[in-house]
Design an enzyme around this catalytic site. Sequence first.
Site, PDB file in Angstrom:
ATOM      1  N   GLU A   2     -19.855  -5.796   9.230  1.00 48.70           N
ATOM      2  CA  GLU A   2     -20.808  -5.014  10.030  1.00 48.70           C
ATOM      3  C   GLU A   2     -21.901  -5.896  10.612  1.00 48.70           C
ATOM      4  O   GLU A   2     -22.307  -5.729  11.769  1.00 48.70           O
ATOM      5  CB  GLU A   2     -21.427  -3.903   9.176  1.00 48.70           C
ATOM      6  CG  GLU A   2     -20.474  -2.749   8.845  1.00 48.70           C
ATOM      7  CD  GLU A   2     -19.491  -3.027   7.712  1.00 48.70           C
ATOM      8  OE1 GLU A   2     -19.611  -4.076   7.045  1.00 48.70           O
ATOM      9  OE2 GLU A   2     -18.585  -2.196   7.488  1.00 48.70           O
ATOM     10  N   ARG A  11     -25.563  -1.981   6.121  1.00 46.35           N
ATOM     11  CA  ARG A  11     -25.336  -3.401   5.872  1.00 46.35           C
ATOM     12  C   ARG A  11     -26.012  -4.267   6.922  1.00 46.35           C
ATOM     13  O   ARG A  11     -26.178  -5.463   6.730  1.00 46.35           O
ATOM     14  CB  ARG A  11     -23.828  -3.694   5.957  1.00 46.35           C
ATOM     15  CG  ARG A  11     -23.037  -3.394   4.763  1.00 46.35           C
ATOM     16  CD  ARG A  11     -23.064  -4.604   3.846  1.00 46.35           C
ATOM     17  NE  ARG A  11     -22.711  -4.221   2.487  1.00 46.35           N
ATOM     18  CZ  ARG A  11     -21.501  -4.398   1.960  1.00 46.35           C
ATOM     19  NH1 ARG A  11     -20.546  -4.959   2.659  1.00 46.35           N
ATOM     20  NH2 ARG A  11     -21.279  -4.044   0.725  1.00 46.35           N
ATOM     21  N   LYS A  13       0.857  -1.180   0.000  1.00 48.22           N
ATOM     22  CA  LYS A  13       0.000   0.000   0.000  1.00 48.22           C
ATOM     23  C   LYS A  13       0.901   1.240   0.000  1.00 48.22           C
ATOM     24  O   LYS A  13       1.867   1.304   0.758  1.00 48.22           O
ATOM     25  CB  LYS A  13      -0.907  -0.050   1.243  1.00 48.22           C
ATOM     26  CG  LYS A  13      -2.136   0.806   1.146  1.00 48.22           C
ATOM     27  CD  LYS A  13      -3.210   0.376   2.131  1.00 48.22           C
ATOM     28  CE  LYS A  13      -4.320   1.402   2.162  1.00 48.22           C
ATOM     29  NZ  LYS A  13      -5.497   0.948   2.911  1.00 48.22           N
TER      30      LYS A  13
HETATM   31  C1  LIG Z   1     -19.122  -2.168   4.010  1.00 48.20           C
HETATM   32  C2  LIG Z   1     -17.912  -1.273   4.194  1.00 48.20           C
HETATM   33  N1  LIG Z   1     -17.345  -1.186   5.421  1.00 48.20           N
HETATM   34  C3  LIG Z   1     -16.267  -0.388   5.603  1.00 48.20           C
HETATM   35  C4  LIG Z   1     -15.765   0.343   4.569  1.00 48.20           C
HETATM   36  C5  LIG Z   1     -14.624   1.335   4.811  1.00 48.20           C
HETATM   37  N2  LIG Z   1     -13.420   0.938   4.068  1.00 48.20           N
HETATM   38  C6  LIG Z   1     -13.087   1.539   2.920  1.00 48.20           C
HETATM   39  S1  LIG Z   1     -11.688   0.942   2.265  1.00 48.20           S
HETATM   40  C7  LIG Z   1     -11.488  -0.116   3.543  1.00 48.20           C
HETATM   41  C8  LIG Z   1     -10.297  -1.011   3.581  1.00 48.20           C
HETATM   42  C9  LIG Z   1     -10.326  -2.004   2.465  1.00 48.20           C
HETATM   43  O1  LIG Z   1      -9.171  -2.775   2.521  1.00 48.20           O
HETATM   44  P1  LIG Z   1      -8.677  -3.546   1.243  1.00 48.20           P
HETATM   45  O2  LIG Z   1      -9.842  -4.112   0.534  1.00 48.20           O
HETATM   46  O3  LIG Z   1      -7.632  -4.511   1.661  1.00 48.20           O
HETATM   47  O4  LIG Z   1      -8.084  -2.414   0.323  1.00 48.20           O
HETATM   48  P2  LIG Z   1      -6.724  -1.555   0.544  1.00 48.20           P
HETATM   49  O5  LIG Z   1      -7.172  -0.223   1.051  1.00 48.20           O
HETATM   50  O6  LIG Z   1      -5.852  -2.272   1.478  1.00 48.20           O
HETATM   51  O7  LIG Z   1      -6.145  -1.443  -0.805  1.00 48.20           O
HETATM   52  C10 LIG Z   1     -12.513   0.017   4.481  1.00 48.20           C
HETATM   53  C11 LIG Z   1     -12.623  -0.718   5.746  1.00 48.20           C
HETATM   54  C12 LIG Z   1     -16.411   0.225   3.315  1.00 48.20           C
HETATM   55  N3  LIG Z   1     -15.993   0.920   2.261  1.00 48.20           N
HETATM   56  N4  LIG Z   1     -17.463  -0.597   3.156  1.00 48.20           N
END
Ligand SMILES: Cc1ncc(C[n+]2csc(CCOP(=O)(O)OP(=O)(O)O)c2C)c(N)n1
Length: 422
Positions: free
Chosen positions: A373, A401, A286
């Site tokens: 969630e 959700r 990242k």
């Molecule tokens: C249902 C839901 N819960 C929480 C989030 C907040 N959120 C946005 S990006 C993220 C992290 C996602 O991690 P990953 O898929 O590994 O992507 P990375 O940022 O590491 O590239 C979170 C928790 C969301 N977008 N949707």
Amino acid sequence: MKDESEFYPILSKIDNPKDLRSLSEKKLSKLCLEIRDFLLYSVSKSSGHLASGLGVIELTVALHYVYDTPFDRLIWDTGHQSYPHKILTGRRKKMHTIRKKDGIHPFPWREESQYDVLSVGHSSTSISVGLGLSIAARMEGKNRKTVCVIGDGAITAGIAFEAINHVGSVKEDLLIILNDNKMSISNNIGALHETLSEYTENYLKNRSFRREKDSWIMRSLNSIHQGDLPKKDLSYQSRDVNDFFRSLGLQYFGPTDGHDIRNLIQTIKFLKVREGPKLLHVITKKGNGYFPAERDPIFWHCVPPFDTKDVCSFEKRRKKKTFSDLFGRWLCKEASMDPKLIAITPAMKKEGSGMKEFCKIYPGQFFDVAISEQHAITFAAGLAIGGHHPVVSMYSTFLQRAYDQVIHDVAMQKLPILFAID
Ligand SMILES: Cc1ncc(C[n+]2csc(CCOP(=O)(O)OP(=O)(O)O)c2C)c(N)n1
């Protein structure tokens, strides 16, 4: 604005993926550097998600290079990492308008572009949609391909597992790319994350095996060119990750270096012609290529506008107290008087919920349950029935959700759970 062709000699000539596909493979590494620089510059002006996009530049280039987008369908899970995709699909000149009035969307948006297959923002939907699309593509009979890119954070959600369970049983032709950077917004969490990390570490330690595997990839690719699909797949023989995905009906490939553009293109070309449900495990960093974001990907996950020449004072300024920090302080105070208090967050420990201090002081009373969630709420119900005092902290938008869990598993049972909704 910088003069484009001077600073971005290759990128400035790419207005759509067809232009990208007309480039020789040799130019792609340089193109990735230009995209990285452009992304940094445009987010510094517009604000928005940065670290995740920096981590998928090579992957984005490789996918648009190998697949015939938009005929082939490319789905970005959650969508916060899709800025490089936007840059390559005709929106480069509008990137500075992201999150501005009348500007382009910060996530893929169907009405904005034919390249945005699904409007997203809420995570973990790509595999379900990808499966629907791959069934529709089979029925259409035009050999249209479907690819989903899902992060190791997004794959922790129930809906992603539900979709994999379905994909593996109907055996449709679908490529799932698991973009594993070990991070969610905070550090990723959960048993699958631990297994993936352990597996990758063992794999990387075993260099000689890696070399053998790489030559195995080359042999397999050569045999593909001769029209002969390899009998074995490319996966490293370890029980954990392989067995997990195979038991769910997916062919597992990887882990593979997500910043090596040449390797990615070869691997994805190989997988494009291999039928059936497949998962490619790609290892990325990242924030890749921008040191401040590599060092602190949590801070650089999503940023307001900043001056690229004065990052130190930007980092200091932004570390000021927020409302979430006040909530975190209140939580610590409550816990000092109530040993039965349990704090729960679905993957928003620091940013959304200000629980960074709390989890250090009260590790036994803190649960980050990953992006889940629904589980977070029903888990809290169990704790409440067991005599504890759960506090569930969540963004209101993600709480959508779990409406059913709030109503059915909490309200109707009259359970004492405190919701901290931002
Ligand atoms: C249902 C839901 N819960 C929480 C989030 C907040 N959120 C946005 S990006 C993220 C992290 C996602 O991690 P990953 O898929 O590994 O992507 P990375 O940022 O590491 O590239 C979170 C928790 C969301 N977008 N949707």
